[in-house]
Scaffold this motif. Structure first.
Motif, PDB file in Angstrom:
ATOM      1  N   PRO A   1      -5.189  10.476  -2.712  1.00 19.83           N
ATOM      2  CA  PRO A   1      -6.451  10.663  -1.977  1.00 19.83           C
ATOM      3  C   PRO A   1      -6.174  11.058  -0.527  1.00 19.83           C
ATOM      4  N   ILE A   2      -5.113  10.530   0.032  1.00 15.56           N
ATOM      5  CA  ILE A   2      -4.715  10.900   1.391  1.00 15.56           C
ATOM      6  C   ILE A   2      -3.282  11.396   1.285  1.00 15.56           C
ATOM      7  N   GLU A   3      -2.964  12.386   2.041  1.00 14.50           N
ATOM      8  CA  GLU A   3      -1.610  12.937   2.035  1.00 14.50           C
ATOM      9  C   GLU A   3      -0.571  11.821   2.206  1.00 14.50           C
ATOM     10  N   GLY A   4       0.307  11.702   1.225  1.00 11.80           N
ATOM     11  CA  GLY A   4       1.398  10.732   1.344  1.00 11.80           C
ATOM     12  C   GLY A   4       1.056   9.332   0.857  1.00 11.80           C
ATOM     13  N   VAL A   5      -0.217   9.098   0.457  1.00 12.46           N
ATOM     14  CA  VAL A   5      -0.597   7.784  -0.060  1.00 12.46           C
ATOM     15  C   VAL A   5      -1.008   7.932  -1.517  1.00 12.46           C
ATOM     16  N   TYR A   6      -0.360   7.161  -2.375  1.00  9.64           N
ATOM     17  CA  TYR A   6      -0.598   7.304  -3.811  1.00  9.64           C
ATOM     18  C   TYR A   6      -1.342   6.100  -4.364  1.00  9.64           C
ATOM     19  N   ILE A   7      -2.250   6.392  -5.290  1.00 13.64           N
ATOM     20  CA  ILE A   7      -2.913   5.305  -6.000  1.00 13.64           C
ATOM     21  C   ILE A   7      -3.199   5.792  -7.412  1.00 13.64           C
TER      22      ILE A   7
ATOM     23  N   MET B   1       3.291   5.384   9.293  1.00  8.61           N
ATOM     24  CA  MET B   1       1.871   5.081   9.086  1.00  8.61           C
ATOM     25  C   MET B   1       1.514   5.187   7.612  1.00  8.61           C
ATOM     26  N   ASP B   2       2.003   6.259   6.974  1.00 13.29           N
ATOM     27  CA  ASP B   2       1.744   6.415   5.552  1.00 13.29           C
ATOM     28  C   ASP B   2       2.346   5.269   4.762  1.00 13.29           C
ATOM     29  N   THR B   3       3.559   4.866   5.160  1.00 12.04           N
ATOM     30  CA  THR B   3       4.200   3.762   4.462  1.00 12.04           C
ATOM     31  C   THR B   3       3.331   2.527   4.580  1.00 12.04           C
ATOM     32  N   LEU B   4       2.824   2.251   5.772  1.00 11.34           N
ATOM     33  CA  LEU B   4       2.015   1.061   5.983  1.00 11.34           C
ATOM     34  C   LEU B   4       0.777   1.103   5.099  1.00 11.34           C
ATOM     35  N   LEU B   5       0.094   2.248   5.124  1.00 10.50           N
ATOM     36  CA  LEU B   5      -1.125   2.386   4.332  1.00 10.50           C
ATOM     37  C   LEU B   5      -0.815   2.192   2.847  1.00 10.50           C
ATOM     38  N   GLN B   6       0.275   2.822   2.409  1.00  8.55           N
ATOM     39  CA  GLN B   6       0.671   2.708   1.010  1.00  8.55           C
ATOM     40  C   GLN B   6       0.978   1.254   0.653  1.00  8.55           C
ATOM     41  N   GLN B   7       1.691   0.577   1.531  1.00 11.99           N
ATOM     42  CA  GLN B   7       2.056  -0.806   1.233  1.00 11.99           C
ATOM     43  C   GLN B   7       0.827  -1.709   1.247  1.00 11.99           C
ATOM     44  N   LEU B   8      -0.106  -1.424   2.149  1.00 13.46           N
ATOM     45  CA  LEU B   8      -1.341  -2.221   2.177  1.00 13.46           C
ATOM     46  C   LEU B   8      -2.086  -2.067   0.859  1.00 13.46           C
ATOM     47  N   LEU B   9      -2.112  -0.852   0.364  1.00  5.69           N
ATOM     48  CA  LEU B   9      -2.796  -0.575  -0.896  1.00  5.69           C
ATOM     49  C   LEU B   9      -2.106  -1.313  -2.043  1.00  5.69           C
ATOM     50  N   ASN B  10      -0.789  -1.207  -2.094  1.00  9.01           N
ATOM     51  CA  ASN B  10      -0.045  -1.924  -3.131  1.00  9.01           C
ATOM     52  C   ASN B  10      -0.286  -3.427  -3.013  1.00  9.01           C
ATOM     53  N   GLY B  11      -0.341  -3.895  -1.786  1.00 10.64           N
ATOM     54  CA  GLY B  11      -0.564  -5.320  -1.543  1.00 10.64           C
ATOM     55  C   GLY B  11      -1.917  -5.767  -2.038  1.00 10.64           C
ATOM     56  N   LEU B  12      -2.905  -4.903  -1.854  1.00  9.24           N
ATOM     57  CA  LEU B  12      -4.253  -5.236  -2.301  1.00  9.24           C
ATOM     58  C   LEU B  12      -4.285  -5.388  -3.825  1.00  9.24           C
ATOM     59  N   VAL B  13      -3.535  -4.529  -4.511  1.00 14.31           N
ATOM     60  CA  VAL B  13      -3.498  -4.589  -5.972  1.00 14.31           C
ATOM     61  C   VAL B  13      -2.895  -5.917  -6.433  1.00 14.31           C
ATOM     62  N   VAL B  14      -1.701  -6.201  -5.932  1.00 18.89           N
ATOM     63  CA  VAL B  14      -1.037  -7.416  -6.398  1.00 18.89           C
ATOM     64  C   VAL B  14      -1.776  -8.651  -5.862  1.00 18.89           C
ATOM     65  N   GLY B  15      -2.341  -8.511  -4.672  1.00 17.39           N
ATOM     66  CA  GLY B  15      -3.114  -9.612  -4.090  1.00 17.39           C
ATOM     67  C   GLY B  15      -4.338  -9.956  -4.917  1.00 17.39           C
ATOM     68  N   SER B  16      -4.966  -8.941  -5.503  1.00 17.50           N
ATOM     69  CA  SER B  16      -6.131  -9.206  -6.361  1.00 17.50           C
ATOM     70  C   SER B  16      -5.726 -10.060  -7.556  1.00 17.50           C
ATOM     71  N   VAL B  17      -4.569  -9.747  -8.119  1.00 15.35           N
ATOM     72  CA  VAL B  17      -4.085 -10.526  -9.261  1.00 15.35           C
ATOM     73  C   VAL B  17      -3.785 -11.959  -8.824  1.00 15.35           C
ATOM     74  N   TYR B  18      -3.102 -12.110  -7.690  1.00 19.31           N
ATOM     75  CA  TYR B  18      -2.837 -13.460  -7.174  1.00 19.31           C
ATOM     76  C   TYR B  18      -4.144 -14.216  -6.982  1.00 19.31           C
ATOM     77  N   ALA B  19      -5.130 -13.529  -6.440  1.00 15.22           N
ATOM     78  CA  ALA B  19      -6.402 -14.197  -6.142  1.00 15.22           C
ATOM     79  C   ALA B  19      -7.052 -14.720  -7.424  1.00 15.22           C
ATOM     80  N   LEU B  20      -7.026 -13.904  -8.471  1.00 14.27           N
ATOM     81  CA  LEU B  20      -7.631 -14.337  -9.738  1.00 14.27           C
ATOM     82  C   LEU B  20      -6.949 -15.604 -10.256  1.00 14.27           C
ATOM     83  N   VAL B  21      -5.627 -15.621 -10.155  1.00 16.28           N
ATOM     84  CA  VAL B  21      -4.892 -16.787 -10.659  1.00 16.28           C
ATOM     85  C   VAL B  21      -5.092 -17.978  -9.717  1.00 16.28           C
TER      86      VAL B  21
END
Lengths: 245, 310
Positions: free
Chosen positions: B141-147, B1-21
């Motif tokens: 912010p959440i145990e096991g999820v880094y930002i 679950m933590d992995t999923l949350l972490q990956q979603l967060l990472n995805g949002l970051v890179v996705g924002s950059v893709y969206a701008l381009v």
């Protein structure tokens, strides 16, 4: 105001030639419009009427000859600048922005203006003139009927406050009642002093409204005269008014 | 679950950059029907310009606050990218506006090579360390999820810019003129719109977004390089197609979705392939998605019928 001498034409075409996709669609025509006139240009399909209007509005270039508007040569002026001088075209097929709302379409007509208070007033005027448009302001314009689109197209052109209005087949494909309504609007606009050049297939109707008319045939002007003269002219009646000679 | 949350967060970051381009791709396509394949290189020009400006300033006045440095670097990147995009349209694409579609497309690929080569001449072939002026120290912010702060900045800045762009396009007179021009150049000119200006502006606006994307991208990874624009450019193009090319909302949605799919895919690809592929194969996902979209829904997620514009 520039030259307001009533005997000077607001628009003059001198030996205008227009080539279109390699063929010469207009082969040297002369035409004059005087301030406040409603003049019609009739003729068969492919005679060069629409081509002429497009060249007047600036979306087509000339192959020869000269356009003089208000004492100024405008032959090479781009379309967006001609609108600023007061030449507005309601194009064939209406040219509605189908993905914009009705209101956005109308406001595009006022694109060149910055007098927002006066724009709102003019919008209200268009709404009173065209009540059916007002009920559909937030609708995407592509969903309107043909007649409503034509009204929006005319209203939009009026919002630029034109001095010369070019109308390309406003009756095309519309029911008689709608056509009547549109010609009422055209009459109102004329009464306000706007000079109008009207291209019509429906020659009968056009000549009834117009003071003068030009008949175009294969890229040339064949006959010209007052509306009544042309209506009475046997050649015109035979060719364009659907009567046996 | 933590992995999923972490990956979603990472995805949002890179996705924002893709969206701008992706917005740049989709705006230009909307108004010209052109896929500007050189758009990814604009991101690279932005990142490297910011790099040069920031490192120069750091040399001149080492006490300058990092945020000011980044701000100046970003501003310079935006200006340079806008000029590059303006010239690109004016010199390469304008003459081809009425040419068959293949001609501008191939020209765009040519412009892409040209920009990469020029950048290689100016900045060399080496990878440069991009100064990370916003902290990359992870918080939890959440145990096991880094930002980290730069990730937060990326998401927030992208969101603000996208909202601003949508407001510009939907609420202003200029935006209305852009939409009108996208629909019909000829009729727009009959309304008094200087169509050439609107087209230039579209390129310039897209380039400004790409410049921001480039600086954010380089700040996240701490690296800048003359070829760094290629992959994000291709991904952003995929995102634009995924969302429905020509559609602003589609480009944003496509960017975010692509970022999420890629990140989640990268997180699980080892499990999915029983250890055969590792996370460095994450690029597979973007292009598998592109293939699937083109086969089953060529108009994209939010696309109307494919534009009938020539």
């Amino acid at each position: 105001m520039s030259n307001s001498n009533p005997v000077t034409p607001i628009l003059q075409l001198k030996d205008v030639k227009i080539a279109y996709g390699g063929i010469q669609a207009v082969k040297g025509i002369d035409l004059e419009l005087y301030r406040g006139e409603l003049v019609c240009l009739i003729g068969a399909n492919g005679a060069g009427k629409t081509t002429t209007l497009n060249a007047l509005a600036g979306t087509l270039g000339l192959a020869g000859g000269e356009l003089i508007y208000d004492g100024e040569a405008i032959s090479t002026m781009p379309a967006h600048k001609r609108l600023r001088r007061g030449i507005a075209l309601v194009p064939e097929g209406r040219g509605i922005f189908t993905r914009l709302t009705v209101e956005e379409n109308l406001r595009m007509g006022a694109y060149i203006r910055n007098d927002s208070a006066a724009i709102e007033e003019d919008l209200e005027k268009v709404y009173t003139m065209l009540p059916r448009v007002k009920e559909r302001l937030q609708q995407v314009a592509g969903t309107l009927s043909g007649g409503e689109q034509q009204m929006v197209a005319i209203g939009r052109a009026l919002l630029s406050r034109p001095r010369l209005l070019l109308l390309d087949e406003p009756s095309m494909g519309l029911a008689p009642l709608v056509v009547e309504k549109i010609f009422e609007v055209v009459q109102t606009v004329k009464d306000e002093g706007v000079t109008i050049l009207l291209v019509e297939q429906n020659a009968n109707l056009a000549l009834e409204f117009a003071q003068r008319g030009y008949v175009m045939d294969s890229g040339k002007i064949s006959i010209t005269g007052s509306g009544e003269e042309l209506l009475a002219n046997p050649a015109v009646r035979a060719a364009y008014l659907g009567e046996a000679a | 679950m933590d992995t999923l949350l972490q990956q979603l967060l990472n995805g949002l970051v890179v996705g924002s950059v893709y969206a701008l381009v992706a917005l740049g791709y989709t705006m230009v396509y909307g108004i010209l029907g052109l896929i500007n394949f050189a758009h990814g290189e604009v991101l690279m020009v932005g990142a490297l310009t910011a790099l040069t400006v920031i490192t120069t300033l750091m040399g001149v006045s080492p006490d300058m606050p990092p945020l000011l440095l980044l701000g100046i670097g970003l501003l310079a990147a935006m200006v340079v990218c806008m000029i590059v995009a303006f010239l690109m349209e004016r010199l390469a694409y304008r003459k081809l506006r009425n040419a068959p579609r293949l001609a501008p497309l191939i020209t765009a690929i040519g412009v892409s090579f040209l920009l990469q080569t020029l950048a290689m001449i100016v900045w060399g072939r080496n990878y440069h360390t991009f100064p990370q002026l916003i902290s990359t120290t992870p918080m939890q912010p959440i145990e096991g999820v880094y930002i980290n702060p730069i990730q937060i900045t990326t998401i927030v800045a992208s969101a603000i810019i996208m909202v601003g762009l949508v407001l510009l396009v939907t609420r202003t007179k200029l935006g209305r003129a852009m939409r009108a021009t996208a629909e019909n150049h000829r009729v727009a000119s009959l309304m008094g719109v200087d169509v050439n200006k609107i087209i230039s502006l579209t390129f310039v606006l897209g380039a400004a977004l790409a410049a921001v994307a480039g600086v954010l991208f380089a700040s996240n990874y701490g690296i800048a390089h003359y070829a760094m624009g290629f992959m994000p450019g291709l991904k952003a193009f995929t995102a634009a197609v995924l969302g429905g090319i020509g559609n602003l909302g589609g480009a944003m949605l496509g960017g975010i979705v692509l970022g999420l799919v890629e990140a989640v895919g990268a997180g699980y690809i080892e499990h999915l392939t029983f250890g055969f592929l590792n996370s460095s194969y994450q690029d597979i996902f973007a292009f598998v998605i592109l293939g699937i979209v083109l086969i089953f829904r060529p108009t994209g997620l939010l696309g109307e019928r494919v534009s009938d514009r020539a």
